[in-house]
Design a protein around this motif. Structure first.
Motif, PDB file in Angstrom:
ATOM      1  N   PHE A 184      22.340  40.006  56.302  1.00 45.77           N
ATOM      2  CA  PHE A 184      23.299  39.651  57.227  1.00 45.77           C
ATOM      3  C   PHE A 184      24.522  40.677  57.064  1.00 45.77           C
ATOM      4  CE2 PHE A 184      21.495  35.774  56.627  1.00 45.77           C
ATOM      5  CZ  PHE A 184      20.798  35.716  57.704  1.00 45.77           C
ATOM      6  N   LYS A 185      24.504  41.825  56.170  1.00 45.78           N
ATOM      7  CA  LYS A 185      25.356  42.988  55.671  1.00 45.78           C
ATOM      8  C   LYS A 185      26.683  42.200  55.281  1.00 45.78           C
ATOM      9  CE  LYS A 185      22.019  45.393  57.131  1.00 45.78           C
ATOM     10  NZ  LYS A 185      21.120  45.834  56.152  1.00 45.78           N
ATOM     11  N   TYR A 186      26.593  41.201  54.517  1.00 44.08           N
ATOM     12  CA  TYR A 186      27.897  40.621  54.043  1.00 44.08           C
ATOM     13  C   TYR A 186      27.593  40.687  52.311  1.00 44.08           C
ATOM     14  CZ  TYR A 186      29.701  38.737  58.123  1.00 44.08           C
ATOM     15  OH  TYR A 186      30.319  38.453  59.189  1.00 44.08           O
ATOM     16  N   LYS A 187      28.703  40.600  51.578  1.00 41.01           N
ATOM     17  CA  LYS A 187      28.723  40.746  50.195  1.00 41.01           C
ATOM     18  C   LYS A 187      29.673  39.734  49.584  1.00 41.01           C
ATOM     19  CE  LYS A 187      32.760  44.230  50.403  1.00 41.01           C
ATOM     20  NZ  LYS A 187      33.326  45.643  49.980  1.00 41.01           N
ATOM     21  N   LEU A 188      29.673  39.407  48.299  1.00 43.18           N
ATOM     22  CA  LEU A 188      30.197  38.628  47.645  1.00 43.18           C
ATOM     23  C   LEU A 188      31.554  38.894  47.289  1.00 43.18           C
ATOM     24  CD1 LEU A 188      30.309  35.542  46.323  1.00 43.18           C
ATOM     25  CD2 LEU A 188      29.399  36.315  44.402  1.00 43.18           C
ATOM     26  N   ALA A 189      32.646  38.681  47.627  1.00 37.38           N
ATOM     27  CA  ALA A 189      33.956  38.984  47.209  1.00 37.38           C
ATOM     28  C   ALA A 189      34.820  38.014  46.390  1.00 37.38           C
ATOM     29  CB  ALA A 189      35.038  39.097  48.589  1.00 37.38           C
ATOM     30  N   GLN A 190      34.201  36.771  46.212  1.00 32.87           N
ATOM     31  CA  GLN A 190      35.138  36.064  45.470  1.00 32.87           C
ATOM     32  C   GLN A 190      34.141  34.522  44.975  1.00 32.87           C
ATOM     33  OE1 GLN A 190      38.913  34.686  46.713  1.00 32.87           O
ATOM     34  NE2 GLN A 190      39.073  33.144  45.077  1.00 32.87           N
ATOM     35  N   LEU A 221      32.617  35.193  51.213  1.00 32.86           N
ATOM     36  CA  LEU A 221      31.783  36.413  51.671  1.00 32.86           C
ATOM     37  C   LEU A 221      32.461  37.326  52.749  1.00 32.86           C
ATOM     38  CD1 LEU A 221      28.499  34.320  51.918  1.00 32.86           C
ATOM     39  CD2 LEU A 221      29.220  35.790  50.079  1.00 32.86           C
ATOM     40  N   GLU A 222      32.307  38.613  52.486  1.00 33.60           N
ATOM     41  CA  GLU A 222      33.062  39.637  53.188  1.00 33.60           C
ATOM     42  C   GLU A 222      32.088  40.652  53.895  1.00 33.60           C
ATOM     43  OE1 GLU A 222      35.891  41.538  50.945  1.00 33.60           O
ATOM     44  OE2 GLU A 222      37.454  39.969  50.821  1.00 33.60           O
ATOM     45  N   TRP A 223      32.175  41.123  55.155  1.00 40.93           N
ATOM     46  CA  TRP A 223      31.295  42.025  55.981  1.00 40.93           C
ATOM     47  C   TRP A 223      31.360  43.218  55.060  1.00 40.93           C
ATOM     48  CZ3 TRP A 223      28.289  42.737  59.520  1.00 40.93           C
ATOM     49  CH2 TRP A 223      27.782  43.881  60.032  1.00 40.93           C
ATOM     50  N   ASP A 224      30.174  43.805  54.620  1.00 38.63           N
ATOM     51  CA  ASP A 224      29.892  44.810  53.836  1.00 38.63           C
ATOM     52  C   ASP A 224      29.792  46.325  54.631  1.00 38.63           C
ATOM     53  OD1 ASP A 224      28.938  46.701  52.052  1.00 38.63           O
ATOM     54  OD2 ASP A 224      27.794  45.239  51.047  1.00 38.63           O
ATOM     55  N   ARG A 225      30.763  46.662  54.775  1.00 39.31           N
ATOM     56  CA  ARG A 225      30.817  47.950  55.361  1.00 39.31           C
ATOM     57  C   ARG A 225      29.708  49.100  55.016  1.00 39.31           C
ATOM     58  NH1 ARG A 225      33.911  52.833  56.119  1.00 39.31           N
ATOM     59  NH2 ARG A 225      34.079  53.330  58.253  1.00 39.31           N
ATOM     60  N   SER A 226      29.748  49.243  53.849  1.00 34.67           N
ATOM     61  CA  SER A 226      28.740  50.226  53.171  1.00 34.67           C
ATOM     62  C   SER A 226      27.184  49.818  53.405  1.00 34.67           C
ATOM     63  CB  SER A 226      29.091  50.245  51.661  1.00 34.67           C
ATOM     64  OG  SER A 226      30.326  50.767  51.267  1.00 34.67           O
ATOM     65  N   ALA A 227      26.941  48.682  53.360  1.00 30.78           N
ATOM     66  CA  ALA A 227      25.653  48.269  53.691  1.00 30.78           C
ATOM     67  C   ALA A 227      25.423  48.507  55.075  1.00 30.78           C
ATOM     68  CB  ALA A 227      25.288  46.798  53.065  1.00 30.78           C
TER      69      ALA A 227
END
Length: 360
Positions: free
Chosen positions: A74-80, A95-101
């Motif tokens: 879903f194009k998110y990444k683990l931030a904390q 979980l934050e939106w992963d702009r790079s992905a």
């Protein structure tokens, strides 16, 4: 490797089937505007938190970890990660939106309706490394109808405040399952009282009516109940700082119109005795605060009820049902006694001169 891929909690084994990853078409018509899609993805994020803790317990590496597969599509990444300092267990994740992905798949911007960050909180894990602290907070909620004073409540509130400071309240949401839903509800309510309204999704939230029922079964049981409550940690703090403040506030008769902006979403199953009391429409007039704010014409909470018929408890309380292909939901429009009780203090003004000297 083949054995790992067949793990029952692997995304491709037990995850949603009929759902696609974001793509360039979402720039025109975002999937996140579909309530079913949003519910499914957020439930997957909570599942990821359960698996973060299981991955930790099983010492999995980045290569074979199960959790990332539940947010990466879903194009998110683990931030904390949120860790319980008492036992080192992971109980939440930001979980934050992963702009790079997203850019790698030609998604030039975040789809409309997709939050910049999601704070997801898991429920109870019945495994030896975590069961003690999980059950401790379950019993705290059962006894005091509050999780204020809990390490996890404090950690979740701090993490959500930081996310709001960074992204703005309209770009952040909080979600939880079972015990995590109980924490999410109270964290969301705490911020709403400060005029900060964060989108809130609650899956199988625990019913405080379980405590109400136990306390009404008789004088002898009442004695045992009081004895039991005295054994729980931080009882005075949870009760004094939490519920007494709400009772004082609820004594005021004026409606605080601004708070209509906070509309938590509750997902419950009538076969789940932990959360089924949220569908109880009964209530007395003097305690009644409608699920729709009559004076403002605004919904105070959205209650989605699973309509599959009678189910076994483990299935009815499970998180997996909320992304199943054959899900049947009904939006309950009747007044709910329990939602009224939970949200009552939000729709009244606080006392003009609050007592001083109490730690917050």
């Amino acid at each position: 490797m083949a054995k790992e891929e067949a793990h029952p909690f692997a995304f491709h084994v037990s995850g949603p089937r009929k759902i696609s990853s974001p793509n360039w078409r979402d720039l025109i018509s975002s999937s996140w505007k579909d309530g079913n899609y949003k519910r499914t993805v957020i439930a997957c994020f909570i599942q990821a938190v359960y698996l973060l803790e299981l991955d930790r317990q099983e010492s999995k590496t980045e290569e074979n970890a199960l959790a990332p597969k539940w947010w990466k599509p879903f194009k998110y990444k683990l931030a904390q990660t949120l860790t319980d300092e008492r036992d080192g267990s992971i109980f939440g994740a930001l979980l934050e939106w992963d702009r790079s992905a997203a850019l790698a798949d030609f998604i030039l911007m975040r789809p409309r309706g997709a939050p910049r960050a999601v704070l997801a909180l898991r429920g109870t894990l019945l495994k030896s490394p975590t069961i003690r602290r999980d059950i401790e907070d379950d019993l705290r909620f059962l006894a005091w109808e509050s999780l204020k004073g809990s390490v996890r409540f404090t950690g979740a509130l701090e993490a959500l405040k930081l996310a709001v400071d960074r992204y703005g309240s309209c770009n952040v949401c909080i979600a939880g399952h079972s015990l995590g839903a109980g924490i999410s509800l109270q964290v969301g309510k705490a911020l709403a009282k400060q005029g900060i309204f964060v989108e809130t999704h609650l899956f199988n939230p625990p019913s405080v009516s379980l405590a109400m029922s136990l306390r009404n079964i008789g004088e002898k049981a009442g004695f045992v109940w009081n004895r039991f409550k005295s054994m729980l940690p931080s009882s005075s703090e949870a009760q004094t700082n939490g519920e007494e403040e709400e009772k004082t506030a609820s004594g005021r008769g004026k409606v605080c119109a601004e708070l209509k902006n906070w509309v938590p979403h509750l997902y419950v199953n009538n076969s789940d005795y932990i959360c089924c009391y949220y569908t109880d429409p009964s209530g007395t007039a003097e305690n009644h605060v409608s699920t729709s704010n009559a004076s403002q014409g605004n919904v105070a909470a959205k209650l989605f009820v699973m309509s599959k018929g009678k189910q076994k408890f483990l299935e009815a309380h499970g998180l997996e049902q909320w992304w199943s292909d054959d899900i049947e939901l009904q939006l309950a429009l009747h007044n709910s006694k329990l939602i009224n009780s939970q949200l009552k203090s939000l729709y009244t003004l606080p006392p003009p001169n609050p007592p001083q000297g109490k730690p917050q």
